[in-house]
Design an enzyme around this catalytic site. Structure first.
Site, PDB file in Angstrom:
ATOM      1  N   ASP A   1       0.959  -1.235  -0.014  1.00  0.00           N
ATOM      2  CA  ASP A   1       0.007  -0.108   0.069  1.00  0.00           C
ATOM      3  C   ASP A   1       1.061   1.245  -0.032  1.00  0.00           C
ATOM      4  O   ASP A   1       2.146   1.158   0.275  1.00  0.00           O
ATOM      5  CB  ASP A   1      -1.151  -0.078   1.273  1.00  0.00           C
ATOM      6  CG  ASP A   1      -2.162   0.933   0.974  1.00  0.00           C
ATOM      7  OD1 ASP A   1      -2.078   1.736  -0.121  1.00  0.00           O
ATOM      8  OD2 ASP A   1      -3.261   0.833   1.651  1.00  0.00           O
TER       9      ASP A   1
HETATM   10  C1  BGC Z   1      -5.124   3.036   0.226  1.00  0.00           C
HETATM   11  C2  BGC Z   1      -5.290   2.051  -0.950  1.00  0.00           C
HETATM   12  C3  BGC Z   1      -5.373   2.760  -2.296  1.00  0.00           C
HETATM   13  C4  BGC Z   1      -4.045   3.218  -2.465  1.00  0.00           C
HETATM   14  C5  BGC Z   1      -3.992   3.792  -3.747  1.00  0.00           C
HETATM   15  C6  BGC Z   1      -3.742   3.906  -0.249  1.00  0.00           C
HETATM   16  O1  BGC Z   1      -3.820   5.104   0.589  1.00  0.00           O
HETATM   17  O2  BGC Z   1      -5.015   2.546   1.474  1.00  0.00           O
HETATM   18  O3  BGC Z   1      -6.844   1.474  -0.549  1.00  0.00           O
HETATM   19  O4  BGC Z   1      -5.642   1.654  -3.025  1.00  0.00           O
HETATM   20  O5  BGC Z   1      -3.830   4.360  -1.598  1.00  0.00           O
HETATM   21  O6  BGC Z   1      -4.731   4.776  -4.138  1.00  0.00           O
END
Ligand code: BGC
Length: 765
Positions: free
Chosen positions: A287
């Site tokens: 993530d």
């Molecule tokens: C979130 C994810 C997301 C990623 C990309 C992160 O901050 O936790 O769910 O897919 O950002 O946008």
């Protein structure tokens, strides 16, 4: 309206096994060819180029287009996220194909969570439909629109089990029930990938957030997760497993730690469980910022150490990478990371690109040059009919005294509230490439419905909150919440004035979409005071009061439920939300949604979920004593239970029976019950079946959803509803984490919510 299109889209759905399950001979040959291709390619790659494949980069202030171009041309970037138009994607793919040494295509990913251009209701709302075909349709349309924008992957579905409504991200998931969320996980993966993610119209899924992110302590985002292995396997892991079994090409690793070890540095999670036990063959993606965060988690000394931990734990791709390219070459040269780890991760990425069909045609989702839409946001690219059909199925009627609803399309309706005319809020968070100006507000929807048959008066009545610090928090990155600087009393007076002129008051209240989002945990889950003051003033007019709720989590609505004559939960219902809400308010669609998450009476009851264990001293009607498991200052039960939702009609269940008092091993019995629509409206309801293992080697929940059927009946019509139960429905993990069913007595319950149930029993031999 493109109603026909709705049907044809569904008929194209492949519900069968999907591409990544390498079971058949064809898939075996496919895998051999892929291996040969990728092995040959990897022989030509330098270490730096292999590391480049592990980097997932977003265009932004730290990474302007020029820097990205240079990175692509040097083979330092494997994939791009957050770029969402064909034109922009084509330019980058051209760079990879024309400027890089080995011409390895990029893939393009985005958070298509509940729609791409057309925004559907938030996932929690989709779950409330209890309609797997409707949910699948939302996934198919999302995939088609995403693919049509040139994308290859969505960071979805989000299948974190959520039992704590303080957590803002409950809005992104499908609720508290493991069985239901697991079903939806499969439906979404099938819908996105449609049997082959390389095809135009399909995208690869990347299930998230692996794992257990929904159990952050106190519902505070990014917080710690500490959980027994039994609960983990029983309640929280199955939805991710269901997505993996359905062939999800990607798995996004969660930001939280699990029993002291961050997921991003957790070889047990990413290697032993995911790869060895579950047989996952796709890519794992960190993530955002998670690798660097290993330092703050206190398990890595510095960025270099964090990189070492992440790659050796099994994180293939680094999202928004700052460090893989910086430190991996040195770590390999010094022998701190085996080159085989890089090869393993690089192979996963290249396999994924192969599965996306990019080596055959890097432009397979882009089409030929010149085919790009002139206007990316053109109306003609939206699927409004599908959005409206789906949205109205997600709404849950919580209360309807004196048949206040449905409304008549006549007289005067006072439409009031800070959400009533908000195009931004109705889209919900993670509204992908949805354009705010294309969403239909409740005000517009009501007006469209009544035309000139009734008069609609509107007043805002209150700000979402008067707390300026909260408004500033919500507006930090975009001006999402409009703050009216008039004195609150003046706004209320204006609203009361129109309420007095009306036959009925419809107040659209709740949370701004930004309050139910990432980084939006709440310690208080009530409707903000400014709106409560408004509700109290509207109530005082004596006019029938309908509350239309917009929110992304269960709220504590005890007070509101006493004020309102009717309450309709609409979540954030998307691009066509206003029209769908009007359909329900005027009875053009009879509400049929059911809650996928328990609504507590107060924040103090959290965590509250229907499928809990009994304890040794259960509190209940037969056991109301002092030394029982209870709160003495609040009723024990929820305000609205899981599975609850009314209809304008009434439904009655009778003659509940089981096909046999015994089930053989590997056997099946059928529960059946007569369902009658005893009211005066045609409509649908959800017959739910729950099971309880009365005595087992470990305590089992007091009931667990194991089947349901959504049934549509005309007024007065009745139908026998059959719900099979198999041995698989009785299985659980025992104390040694062995999966199986134990013989003995099982209770079976049927009902129209998880609280009001009729009971039968049988014995498993
Ligand atoms: C979130 C994810 C997301 C990623 C990309 C992160 O901050 O936790 O769910 O897919 O950002 O946008």
């Amino acid at each position: 309206m493109k109603w026909l299109c709705v049907v044809s889209m569904l008929s194209g759905l492949a519900f069968g096994p999907v591409f990544a399950q390498e079971s058949s001979a064809t898939q075996g040959i496919y895998a051999q060819e892929r291996d040969a291709f990728v092995s040959n390619l990897m022989k030509q790659m330098t270490l730096e180029e292999k590391i480049g494949q592990l980097r997932l980069i977003s265009v932004g202030p730290d990474n302007p287009k020029e820097a990205i171009r240079e990175g692509i041309s040097k083979g330092q970037i494997g994939a791009i996220f957050n770029t969402v138009t064909r034109q922009d994607i084509r330019v980058m793919q051209d760079q990879a194909m024309q400027l890089s040494r080995l011409k390895i295509p990029l893939f393009f990913a985005y958070d298509v969570v509940h729609g791409q251009r057309t925004v559907f209701p938030i996932s929690l709302g989709l779950a409330a439909s209890f309609d797997l075909e409707a949910i699948a349709l939302s996934g198919r349309v999302s995939a088609q629109e995403a693919s049509d924008d040139g994308l290859n992957m969505t960071f979805s579905p989000m299948v974190d089990i959520t039992r704590d409504p303080r957590w803002g991200r409950v809005s992104e998931g499908f609720g508290e029930d493991t069985w239901l969320v697991s079903k939806i996980a499969k439906v979404m993966v099938d819908a996105y990938q449609n049997g082959d993610p390389s095809k135009p119209g399909s995208v690869m899924a990347s299930v998230k957030h692996f794992a257990l992110y929904g159990a952050v302590e106190g519902g505070r985002d990014y917080n710690t997760v500490d959980m027994s292995p039994l609960r983990m396997h029983q309640d929280y892991l199955p939805p991710y497993k269901a997505a993996v079994d359905a062939g999800s090409g990607g798995v996004m690793v969660s930001l939280n730690s699990i029993n002291g070890v961050p997921a991003t540095a957790n070889p047990w999670l990413l290697k032993d469980l995911l790869r060895d036990q579950w047989g996952f063959k796709g890519i794992t993606i960190s993530d955002h910022g998670a690798i660097k965060e290993l330092i703050k988690h206190g398990v890595a000394q510095d960025a270099r150490d964090a990189v070492r931990l992440a790659i050796t734990s099994g994180v293939d791709m680094s999202m928004s990478d700052e460090y893989y390219d910086q430190y991996l070459p040195g770590l390999v040269k010094e022998g701190l990371v085996a080159e085989s780890e890089i090869d393993r991760a690089c192979r996963d990425v290249l396999n994924t690109k192969y599965d996306m069909g990019l080596f055959k045609d890097p432009y397979n989702h882009l089409g030929p040059v010149g085919s790009d839409p002139q206007d990316t946001n053109a109306e003609s690219r939206l699927h409004r009919a599908e959005a409206r059909v789906i949205a109205r199925k997600t709404m849950v009627l919580l209360k309807n005294d004196k048949q206040t609803l449905p409304l008549q399309k006549q007289g005067t309706i006072a439409l009031i509230g800070p959400m009533a005319d908000s195009q931004r809020d109705i889209m919900g968070s993670w509204s992908a490439a949805g354009v705010v100006k294309q969403s239909v507000t409740v005000r517009e929807g009501l007006q469209n419905a009544v035309k000139d048959k009734a008069s609609i008066l509107y007043a805002k009545g209150a700000n979402i909150t008067q707390d300026k610090s909260i408004v500033d928090y919500l507006n930090e990155y975009e001006t999402a919440v409009a703050f009216d600087t008039r004195p609150p009393q003046q706004m209320i007076d204006e609203a009361v004035k129109i309420a007095k002129q009306a036959d009925v008051v419809v107040a659209v209240v709740g949370e701004a979409q930004g309050m139910a989002h990432e980084a939006s945990s709440r310690a208080d889950i009530t409707i903000p005071q400014s709106q409560r003051d408004l509700i109290a003033a509207l109530k005082a007019t004596g006019k029938p009061l309908v509350l239309v709720l917009m929110n992304g989590r269960p709220l504590a609505l005890s007070w509101e439920s006493e004020q309102a004559d009717a309450m309709l939960e609409t979540w954030y219902s998307g691009t066509e939300g206003g029209n769908a809400i009007a359909d329900v308010l005027f009875g053009d669609y009879n509400p049929s949604g059911k809650l996928p998450m328990t609504f507590p009476r107060s924040v103090g009851q959290i965590p509250i979920y229907y499928n809990h264990l009994n304890t040794g001293r259960p509190f209940g009607k037969e056991n109301p004593g002092k030394y029982t498991s209870r709160y003495f200052d609040s009723p024990n039960g929820p305000l609205y239970p899981f599975g609850y939702g009314l209809s304008y009609s009434q439904f009655a269940l009778s003659d509940f029976k089981l096909s046999s008092p015994e089930m053989a091993r590997d056997g099946k019995i059928t529960a059946s019950v007569m369902l009658k629509n005893t009211g005066k409206y045609n409509g649908a309801t959800v017959v739910q079946l729950y099971v309880q293992d009365v005595t087992a080697s470990v305590s089992r929940p007091i009931k667990e959803l194991r089947n349901f059927k959504k049934v549509t009946l005309h007024a007065g019509q009745e139908q026998r509803v059959e719900l099979p139960i198999t041995e698989d429905d009785l299985k659980f993990y025992n104390a040694s984490l062995k999966w199986g069913a134990e013989p003995g007595k099982f209770n079976v319950f049927v009902g129209l919510d998880s609280d009001n149930l009729q009971q039968q029993s049988f014995t498993l031999k």
